[in-house]
Design a protein around this motif. Structure first.
Motif, PDB file in Angstrom:
ATOM      1  N   VAL A 147      39.957  14.274  11.200  1.00 25.20           N
ATOM      2  CA  VAL A 147      41.333  13.966  11.623  1.00 25.20           C
ATOM      3  C   VAL A 147      41.442  14.664  12.771  1.00 25.20           C
ATOM      4  N   ILE A 148      42.444  14.555  13.595  1.00 26.94           N
ATOM      5  CA  ILE A 148      42.253  14.744  15.149  1.00 26.94           C
ATOM      6  C   ILE A 148      44.131  14.943  15.781  1.00 26.94           C
ATOM      7  N   GLY A 149      44.530  17.048  15.784  1.00 25.22           N
ATOM      8  CA  GLY A 149      45.692  16.549  16.634  1.00 25.22           C
ATOM      9  C   GLY A 149      45.548  16.148  18.054  1.00 25.22           C
ATOM     10  N   ILE A 150      47.199  16.201  18.768  1.00 26.05           N
ATOM     11  CA  ILE A 150      47.121  16.206  19.668  1.00 26.05           C
ATOM     12  C   ILE A 150      48.750  17.214  19.818  1.00 26.05           C
ATOM     13  N   TYR A 151      48.628  18.362  21.000  1.00 25.70           N
ATOM     14  CA  TYR A 151      50.325  18.767  20.725  1.00 25.70           C
ATOM     15  C   TYR A 151      50.150  19.445  22.435  1.00 25.70           C
ATOM     16  N   SER A 152      51.576  19.505  22.619  1.00 26.67           N
ATOM     17  CA  SER A 152      51.389  19.655  24.039  1.00 26.67           C
ATOM     18  C   SER A 152      52.923  20.807  24.209  1.00 26.67           C
ATOM     19  N   PRO A 153      52.730  21.903  23.902  1.00 28.51           N
ATOM     20  CA  PRO A 153      53.380  22.992  24.238  1.00 28.51           C
ATOM     21  C   PRO A 153      54.135  22.895  25.246  1.00 28.51           C
ATOM     22  N   CYS A 154      53.999  22.331  26.332  1.00 29.46           N
ATOM     23  CA  CYS A 154      55.393  21.588  27.329  1.00 29.46           C
ATOM     24  C   CYS A 154      56.154  21.206  27.298  1.00 29.46           C
ATOM     25  N   ILE A 286      45.280  20.690  22.517  1.00 23.98           N
ATOM     26  CA  ILE A 286      46.232  21.251  22.956  1.00 23.98           C
ATOM     27  C   ILE A 286      46.074  20.691  24.538  1.00 23.98           C
ATOM     28  N   VAL A 287      47.735  20.338  25.157  1.00 26.32           N
ATOM     29  CA  VAL A 287      47.539  19.045  26.446  1.00 26.32           C
ATOM     30  C   VAL A 287      48.680  19.866  27.292  1.00 26.32           C
ATOM     31  N   SER A 288      48.752  19.756  27.809  1.00 28.10           N
ATOM     32  CA  SER A 288      49.783  20.469  29.026  1.00 28.10           C
ATOM     33  C   SER A 288      49.539  19.600  30.591  1.00 28.10           C
ATOM     34  N   GLU A 289      50.592  19.417  31.658  1.00 29.65           N
ATOM     35  CA  GLU A 289      50.163  18.770  32.503  1.00 29.65           C
ATOM     36  C   GLU A 289      49.307  20.225  33.856  1.00 29.65           C
ATOM     37  N   PRO A 290      49.489  19.644  34.797  1.00 32.46           N
ATOM     38  CA  PRO A 290      48.964  21.231  36.351  1.00 32.46           C
ATOM     39  C   PRO A 290      50.655  20.908  36.966  1.00 32.46           C
ATOM     40  N   GLY A 291      50.087  22.813  37.079  1.00 28.70           N
ATOM     41  CA  GLY A 291      51.083  22.709  37.653  1.00 28.70           C
ATOM     42  C   GLY A 291      52.024  24.494  37.197  1.00 28.70           C
ATOM     43  N   GLU A 292      52.860  24.880  37.989  1.00 35.08           N
ATOM     44  CA  GLU A 292      53.191  26.756  37.758  1.00 35.08           C
ATOM     45  C   GLU A 292      54.071  26.653  36.532  1.00 35.08           C
ATOM     46  N   LEU A 293      54.884  25.163  36.149  1.00 32.58           N
ATOM     47  CA  LEU A 293      56.206  25.643  35.359  1.00 32.58           C
ATOM     48  C   LEU A 293      55.649  25.217  33.414  1.00 32.58           C
ATOM     49  N   CYS A 294      54.333  24.513  33.597  1.00 32.98           N
ATOM     50  CA  CYS A 294      53.144  25.090  32.166  1.00 32.98           C
ATOM     51  C   CYS A 294      52.835  25.639  32.046  1.00 32.98           C
ATOM     52  N   LYS A 295      52.359  26.408  32.934  1.00 33.52           N
ATOM     53  CA  LYS A 295      51.533  28.045  32.621  1.00 33.52           C
ATOM     54  C   LYS A 295      52.184  28.862  31.383  1.00 33.52           C
ATOM     55  N   ASN A 312      39.124  30.601  12.728  1.00 32.73           N
ATOM     56  CA  ASN A 312      38.652  29.373  11.658  1.00 32.73           C
ATOM     57  C   ASN A 312      39.920  28.348  13.060  1.00 32.73           C
ATOM     58  N   LEU A 313      41.302  28.585  12.983  1.00 28.43           N
ATOM     59  CA  LEU A 313      41.932  27.671  13.664  1.00 28.43           C
ATOM     60  C   LEU A 313      41.812  27.500  15.225  1.00 28.43           C
ATOM     61  N   GLN A 314      41.397  29.138  16.080  1.00 24.53           N
ATOM     62  CA  GLN A 314      40.873  29.154  17.260  1.00 24.53           C
ATOM     63  C   GLN A 314      40.217  28.641  17.836  1.00 24.53           C
ATOM     64  N   GLN A 315      38.595  28.366  16.798  1.00 21.87           N
ATOM     65  CA  GLN A 315      37.927  27.510  17.089  1.00 21.87           C
ATOM     66  C   GLN A 315      38.041  25.834  16.891  1.00 21.87           C
ATOM     67  N   LYS A 316      38.898  25.541  16.689  1.00 22.68           N
ATOM     68  CA  LYS A 316      39.496  23.977  16.493  1.00 22.68           C
ATOM     69  C   LYS A 316      39.993  23.345  17.982  1.00 22.68           C
ATOM     70  N   LEU A 317      41.223  24.874  18.964  1.00 23.79           N
ATOM     71  CA  LEU A 317      41.233  24.201  19.633  1.00 23.79           C
ATOM     72  C   LEU A 317      40.990  23.967  20.900  1.00 23.79           C
ATOM     73  N   MET A 318      41.392  22.912  21.434  1.00 21.60           N
ATOM     74  CA  MET A 318      40.874  22.543  22.419  1.00 21.60           C
ATOM     75  C   MET A 318      41.521  22.453  23.431  1.00 21.60           C
ATOM     76  N   TYR A 319      41.944  22.518  24.741  1.00 22.43           N
ATOM     77  CA  TYR A 319      42.860  22.539  25.947  1.00 22.43           C
ATOM     78  C   TYR A 319      42.586  21.573  27.169  1.00 22.43           C
ATOM     79  N   LEU A 320      43.417  21.098  27.080  1.00 18.95           N
ATOM     80  CA  LEU A 320      43.403  20.008  27.775  1.00 18.95           C
ATOM     81  C   LEU A 320      44.606  19.752  29.254  1.00 18.95           C
ATOM     82  N   SER A 321      44.363  19.835  30.465  1.00 17.09           N
ATOM     83  CA  SER A 321      45.077  19.655  31.531  1.00 17.09           C
ATOM     84  C   SER A 321      44.745  18.039  32.194  1.00 17.09           C
ATOM     85  N   LEU A 322      46.288  17.077  31.504  1.00 16.52           N
ATOM     86  CA  LEU A 322      46.099  15.476  31.777  1.00 16.52           C
ATOM     87  C   LEU A 322      45.581  15.955  33.336  1.00 16.52           C
TER      88      LEU A 322
END
Length: 359
Positions: A147-154, A286-295, A312-322
């Motif tokens: 199971v793979i999850g994708i989420y964008s905080p911004c 955990i995906v975001s976009e380039p730019g100041e507003l997403c930080k 265990n949760l922390q090790q599964k989180l992978m941060y990506l900039s689209l």
């Protein structure tokens, strides 16, 4: 992506040919079909190109060679797996009106699909049985589900295009089911589809019916550019009213019994039990976009994740900039094609470890 090959075997030429053509027209990106009007014709092609599914209809049910092949396949499967192997081909029979045909016992042991019903329903039943059959085969060999999850905080608008193109890339190697948990996914407007059932219907069936999970999924399944997906919820407000326990149970049922090796969850809001669901994933992007507003939103998410105090949760989180992507008007499924062949598709395929586009 490997296509499923169905052999339609029936001496009623008009029925068999039309059914096979309908399969190919409706799900041509997912399956291919062949039609055989006699056992002799079937066996001429069988050695060179074996199908994944064989539908046995009128004129094929009492063929001695088919009986011999079925017995032989069952014996080989049991030798490989003493607990009861599934074999390399799924054999089914097209059941006509009760009492109108003589059916040997070895045929009665096969899964059956009623012959005289709408072709769309026949196809759904076939896929339901096939997924359950594959699911049992995975259990025999200890196949792992993911199971793979994708989420964008911004709340990036490019989260779902990324998730879809990523799913398409992964589907070239694995059986992938895409599940969108966003409250306003926009699929109807983007792709010009009208959905009879959606995610909420599938969740209700899976959690309350207690029956065949693969069949519950198949009842609302759609395919687009090789991506199998459950239509997102029309009433997104209901997503916040489902309990954390039910969300976790539903995702576990999909992972264990849907017949898919990989479930891709495209999150929207932080649904009840959100961090539990992320922990259940093998990895979460955990995906975001380039730019100041997403930080700032990204920083806040990191802080929330750290407060869970769950390594265990922390090790599964992978941060990506689209990557930066361009928008443009392209109606219907052409919208997905635009993403697949653009910067977001190139990015997703590299991440999935595959090359090319939508072949």
């Amino acid at each position: 992506m490997k296509k499923i090959l169905i052999a339609v075997c029936d001496t009623d030429g008009s029925y068999g040919e039309r059914l096979g053509e309908w399969f190919s027209l409706q799900r041509g990106e997912k399956l291919q079909s062949m039609y055989f009007s006699s056992p002799e014709c079937f066996w001429e092609h069988y050695g060179s190109r074996k199908p994944d599914i064989v539908l046995l209809g009128t004129g094929f049910l009492d063929d001695d060679a088919i009986c011999e092949e079925l017995v032989g396949q069952r014996k080989r499967a049991q030798e490989e797996s003493p607990q009861g192997g599934k074999g390399e081909i799924l054999w089914m029979y097209l059941r006509a009106l009760e009492g109108k045909e003589q059916i040997p016992d070895y045929i009665r042991e096969l899964p059956a699909v009623d012959k005289y019903q709408p072709a769309s329903r026949i196809l759904r039943e076939i896929f339901s049985i096939y997924r359950q059959w594959e699911d049992e085969a995975l259990n025999e060999v200890g196949g792992e589900r993911e199971v793979i999850g994708i989420y964008s905080p911004c709340h990036s608008i490019w989260q779902t295009p990324f998730a879809l193109t990523f799913a398409q890339g992964l589907a070239q190697e694995e059986k992938v089911l895409y599940v969108n948990l966003q409250e306003c996914a926009g699929f109807g407007g983007w792709f010009g589809e009208e959905y009879e059932k959606d995610l909420l219907d599938v969740m209700y069936l899976c959690l309350n019916d207690g029956g065949n999970i693969a069949h519950c999924v198949s009842s609302a399944l759609y395919t687009m550019e090789g991506i199998d997906y459950i239509p997102p919820a029309k009433d997104g407000g209901c997503l916040g009213e489902i309990s954390a326990e039910d969300y976790l149970k539903f995702i576990k049922l999909l992972a264990e019994h849907s017949g898919y090796r990989l479930i891709l969850l495209d999150f929207g809001m932080m649904v009840p039990g959100f961090f539990q669901l992320l922990e259940f994933c093998s990895k979460a992007y955990i995906v975001s976009e380039p730019g100041e507003l997403c930080k700032a939103p990204l920083q806040q998410f990191r802080q929330m994740a750290e407060r869970q105090e769950n390594m265990n949760l922390q090790q599964k989180l992978m941060y990506l900039s689209l990557p930066p992507a361009e928008t443009g008007y392209c109606p219907g499924e052409g919208k997905l094609q635009q993403w697949l062949w653009g910067a977001i598709g190139d990015f997703s395929r590299r991440l999935a470890g595959v090359q090319g586009g939508t072949d």
